[in-house]
Design an enzyme around this catalytic site. Structure first.
Site, PDB file in Angstrom:
ATOM      1  CB  CYS A 268      35.866  35.571  43.194  1.00 26.38           C
ATOM      2  SG  CYS A 268      36.906  34.667  41.886  1.00 26.38           S
TER       3      CYS A 268
ATOM      4  CB  CYS B 123      35.232  30.757  38.960  1.00 19.73           C
ATOM      5  SG  CYS B 123      36.649  31.734  40.078  1.00 19.73           S
TER       6      CYS B 123
ATOM      7  CB  CYS C 137      36.762  39.339  57.773  1.00 20.96           C
ATOM      8  SG  CYS C 137      35.385  38.327  58.731  1.00 20.96           S
TER       9      CYS C 137
ATOM     10  CB  CYS D 150      36.623  31.062  43.928  1.00 23.49           C
ATOM     11  SG  CYS D 150      34.947  31.494  43.367  1.00 23.49           S
TER      12      CYS D 150
ATOM     13  CB  CYS E  98      33.421  33.894  38.953  1.00 28.05           C
ATOM     14  SG  CYS E  98      33.440  33.654  40.936  1.00 28.05           S
TER      15      CYS E  98
HETATM   16 ZN    ZN Z   1      35.564  32.761  41.689  1.00 28.18          ZN
END
Ligand code: ZN
Length: 216
Positions: free
Chosen positions: A156, A113, A205, A110, A159
Site C-alpha cells: 500500500c 489505512c 496476486c 487497505c 501505509c
Molecule cells: Zn494502507
C-alpha cells in the site's frame, strides 16, 4: 571404585555438556521469544479497532513521535492474520480468503489505512487461489519493490502494508475491451508491450487478509 559407580560418573560427565547446551538453547529461545513478543506488541501498539473503517488522511510515518502515531493508528487492525500479512509480509494460505470468491461489484481497501486499492472492475479469477486483479483502483495507490528472488512485491503506497505480488501473466490485452484498457491507471505496473494486443497485463496476486471489501 566399583563398576556401577564408574558408569554413574561417566554418565554424569556425558550429561554435563548436554545440560550446558540445553541451558544455552533455552537462553537463546527465551531471548528470541522476548524479542518476538516485543515485535508483536509493537505491531499491536501501531494498530487499533478491527472494525474501524474510517479512512485516515493522516500521512504520518514511522519516524514521527509516538503521540502523532496515535492518530494514524485509528484506522489500523488488531486481527492477527491481517497483521501477519500487512506488517510482517507473510502469505495467507491459498483458497482460504473469502475475497478470492467475491463476485459482487465494489471496492477493495487497505485493511490497515483504508485507502481504496482495487476495484471489482479490475478483478478476475486467475485460478491461483488468491484474490487477483489486473489493474489498481487508481493512480498512486500501490508501490512496488523487487525482491531478492525476482518477484515484484506490492505494498500500500500510503501505509507501506504488504499486499502481495505482481506477476506478468494477467489477462491478455486482446481479451479486454478498449474501454477497460483505457481505465488502467498510468502508473500501473507495465509487464509487457502495451501496443501488442497479445501481451499480458499484470496479475496483482493479493492476500485477501490485507483487504477489506465494500459493496457498491
Ligand atoms: Zn494502507
Amino acid at each position: 571404585m566399583n563398576p556401577k559407580a564408574v558408569s554413574h560418573v561417566a554418565l554424569l560427565c556425558l550429561s554435563l555438556p548436554a545440560a550446558a547446551a540445553f541451558s544455552t538453547h533455552r537462553k537463546i529461545f527465551a531471548d528470541a521469544s522476548a524479542s518476538s513478543r516485543r515485535s508483536i506488541t509493537k505491531c499491536q501498539a501501531s494498530s487499533n479497532d478491527e472494525n474501524n473503517n474510517d479512512n485516515n488522511n493522516n500521512d504520518n510515518n514511522n519516524n514521527e513521535p509516538a503521540a502523532a502515531q496515535t492518530d494514524q493508528d485509528k484506522s489500523g487492525t488488531n486481527n492477527p492474520l491481517r497483521l501477519a500479512v500487512l506488517k510482517l509480509g507473510l502469505t495467507e494460505l491459498k483458497w482460504t480468503s473469502p475475497l478470492n470468491y467475491e463476485k459482487r461489484a465494489g471496492v477493495y481497501s487497505c485493511a490497515n489505512c483504508g485507502t481504496v486499492l482495487f476495484d471489482s472492475k479490475g478483478k478476475y479469477d486467475s485460478g491461483s487461489g488468491w484474490p487477483s486483479f489486473w489493474k489498481t483502483a487508481d493512480a498512486d495507490r500501490v508501490a512496488y519493490k523487487k525482491e531478492w528472488d525476482g518477484r515484484m512485491e506490492c505494498t500500500c503506497k500510503k501505509c507501506k502494508g504488504h499486499l502481495g505480488h505482481a506477476f506478468p501473466d494477467g489477462p491478455r490485452r486482446i481479451d479486454l475491451s478498449e474501454e477497460l484498457l483505457e481505465a488502467v491507471p498510468a502508473d500501473d505496473l507495465n509487464t509487457s508491450d502495451p501496443k501488442n494486443v497479445y501481451t499480458r497485463l499484470p496479475r496483482y496476486c493479493v492476500n485477501g487478509a490485507s483487504l477489506k471489501f465494500q459493496e457498491r
